[in-house]
Design an enzyme around this catalytic site. Sequence first.
Site, PDB file in Angstrom:
ATOM      1  N   LYS A 114       2.320   2.185  -5.150  1.00 17.23           N
ATOM      2  CA  LYS A 114       3.030   1.736  -6.359  1.00 17.23           C
ATOM      3  C   LYS A 114       2.220   2.029  -7.618  1.00 17.23           C
ATOM      4  CE  LYS A 114       3.147  -2.335  -4.533  1.00 17.23           C
ATOM      5  NZ  LYS A 114       2.771  -1.975  -3.154  1.00 17.23           N
ATOM      6  N   GLY A 127      -4.772  -3.893  -4.820  1.00 15.87           N
ATOM      7  CA  GLY A 127      -5.710  -3.074  -5.578  1.00 15.87           C
ATOM      8  C   GLY A 127      -5.398  -1.601  -5.460  1.00 15.87           C
ATOM      9  N   HIS A 128      -5.741  -0.845  -6.481  1.00 13.45           N
ATOM     10  CA  HIS A 128      -5.651   0.601  -6.376  1.00 13.45           C
ATOM     11  C   HIS A 128      -6.626   1.251  -7.354  1.00 13.45           C
ATOM     12  CE1 HIS A 128      -2.841  -0.054  -9.732  1.00 13.45           C
ATOM     13  NE2 HIS A 128      -3.098   1.179 -10.072  1.00 13.45           N
ATOM     14  N   GLN A 170       2.068  -5.790  -3.257  1.00 16.65           N
ATOM     15  CA  GLN A 170       2.474  -5.895  -1.838  1.00 16.65           C
ATOM     16  C   GLN A 170       3.843  -5.212  -1.613  1.00 16.65           C
ATOM     17  OE1 GLN A 170       1.357  -9.207  -3.262  1.00 16.65           O
ATOM     18  NE2 GLN A 170      -0.671  -8.453  -2.810  1.00 16.65           N
ATOM     19  N   ASP A 219       0.818  -1.226   0.000  1.00 15.61           N
ATOM     20  CA  ASP A 219       0.000   0.000   0.000  1.00 15.61           C
ATOM     21  C   ASP A 219       0.847   1.269   0.000  1.00 15.61           C
ATOM     22  OD1 ASP A 219      -2.316  -1.633   0.273  1.00 15.61           O
ATOM     23  OD2 ASP A 219      -1.910  -1.780   2.418  1.00 15.61           O
TER      24      ASP A 219
HETATM   25  P1  IMP Z   1      -2.739 -12.830   1.760  1.00 17.42           P
HETATM   26  O1  IMP Z   1      -1.823 -12.287   0.725  1.00 17.42           O
HETATM   27  O2  IMP Z   1      -4.186 -12.560   1.463  1.00 17.42           O
HETATM   28  O3  IMP Z   1      -2.463 -14.282   2.059  1.00 17.42           O
HETATM   29  O4  IMP Z   1      -2.445 -12.046   3.131  1.00 17.42           O
HETATM   30  C1  IMP Z   1      -1.220 -12.216   3.839  1.00 17.42           C
HETATM   31  C2  IMP Z   1      -0.777 -10.890   4.452  1.00 17.42           C
HETATM   32  O5  IMP Z   1      -0.442  -9.974   3.419  1.00 17.42           O
HETATM   33  C3  IMP Z   1      -1.863 -10.196   5.270  1.00 17.42           C
HETATM   34  O6  IMP Z   1      -1.246  -9.517   6.339  1.00 17.42           O
HETATM   35  C4  IMP Z   1      -2.451  -9.192   4.305  1.00 17.42           C
HETATM   36  O7  IMP Z   1      -3.045  -8.100   4.962  1.00 17.42           O
HETATM   37  C5  IMP Z   1      -1.201  -8.779   3.547  1.00 17.42           C
HETATM   38  N1  IMP Z   1      -1.481  -8.272   2.192  1.00 17.42           N
HETATM   39  C6  IMP Z   1      -1.804  -8.993   1.099  1.00 17.42           C
HETATM   40  N2  IMP Z   1      -1.980  -8.190   0.038  1.00 17.42           N
HETATM   41  C7  IMP Z   1      -1.757  -6.931   0.474  1.00 17.42           C
HETATM   42  C8  IMP Z   1      -1.748  -5.649  -0.171  1.00 17.42           C
HETATM   43  O8  IMP Z   1      -1.993  -5.500  -1.360  1.00 17.42           O
HETATM   44  N3  IMP Z   1      -1.465  -4.593   0.629  1.00 17.42           N
HETATM   45  C9  IMP Z   1      -1.161  -4.721   1.947  1.00 17.42           C
HETATM   46  N4  IMP Z   1      -1.139  -5.894   2.590  1.00 17.42           N
HETATM   47  C10 IMP Z   1      -1.433  -6.984   1.853  1.00 17.42           C
END
Ligand code: IMP
Length: 427
Positions: free
Chosen positions: A16, A40-41, A223, A13
């Site tokens: 990017k 997402g954005h 991420q 977040d």
């Molecule tokens: P997952 O990717 O859904 O398995 O989540 C694993 C961890 O990554 C969690 O703490 C989510 O909140 C974090 N996470 C996954 N995608 C994002 C993102 O796009 N932005 C911020 N945190 C993310």
Amino acid sequence: MGVIVCVGGQWGDEGKGKVVDLLAESARVVLRSQGGNNAGHTVVVDGRTFKFNLVPSGILHPETVCVIGNGVVLDPKVLLAEIAALEEAGADLRNLVISERAHMIMPYHPVLDRLEEAARGDDRLGTTYRGVGPAYSDKVRRIGFRVGDLQKLSFLEKKLNFVLPLKNDILVKLYEAPPFTKEEILAEYTEYASRLDRFIKDPYPLVQLAVAQGHRVILEGAQGTMLDLDLGTYPYVTSSYPSSGGALAGAGIGPRHVTATVGVFKAYTTRVGYGPFPTELEDELGEYLRERGAEYGTTTGRARRVGWFDGPVASYAVGVNGIDSIALTKLDVLDEMEVVRICTGYLSKGEAHDHPMANISHLKHLEPVYEELPGWGCSTREARSFADLPELAQRYVARIEEVAGACVDLISVVAVSLKKKWRRQAW
Ligand code: IMP
């Protein structure tokens, strides 16, 4: 020109999408290298709002080919909804390519994501429940379904005969959840196959050609470094490799073609989900920054945790990614602060540390060492060049450069990006 890798330097977040948007103006290819619809954005152009989860936002530039790369896991249902919404908002998706090597999220993946999180109890990760972790696990176990399988439905059916009983066993016997039938999955994915077919391709030839001809190719990471499976705060990470190495692997491009690695950082820090966050502000100040920075997840709407800029995290991200250029976002969120703090190191049981250590329980109990700088106390929202920024804001940026060990080449305030200096003409 050449390949520009754009990665998140914190916990995701960082903004990017906005940086990639700016760089995409003169790009031949923008390629999303990893992650899924957990990211997402939103982009607003001429009053029209475009929401992105999987499609690179470079698609708004008519000459840019946008690739959903090999390293991505995608949920066809979510992707089709995104495509429909983008087309309705007026985007032209003729230049969208979905790699046949990308993996698919299957209907049992989000269900397992939820059940596994519940089973972890107090140790849950705070996933986005999109099925991303279970889909990547299946990829590694070599029982994943790839986008290319949509073009060979008999092969998809044969694989389901083997994989689905494994999944149903876990659902029914371990979690007492209802099973899936092969027929319902086949019917659903046959429908997706017909609707996605026009986009499915092997991106290898077009990516290699663009690289060989010296065009600008942008790798858009999702991420951030601290959520990287190998380099982040494991197990509180996502299931892919948001670092620059992961971007190259997910894209299928060799490191010698990279001309710049841009690390995107917020002027402070945020994190969604559980796990260590040394500079977290759990007080009123954190609440204030969350509201001022509108720190709520784009995908899940969850409130983000908020904290000061973490120098050890930044210099670690610069090191492990080879970042040679920083894009600093949301500087104006700090405009009203009387003082701003930068964490310059950690103390653990009296011992000093200059980077985030692997041991999660140590990381959870660190004491951040802060340096305090005076706030600039005025709005930077109208600034359009580095020189427009008040001197104290310039000083804050300069200190971030020193602590992180890389040059801040781009700064953004809420609605616009401004170039401070382009250190590399290649950019
Ligand atoms: P997952 O990717 O859904 O398995 O989540 C694993 C961890 O990554 C969690 O703490 C989510 O909140 C974090 N996470 C996954 N995608 C994002 C993102 O796009 N932005 C911020 N945190 C993310």
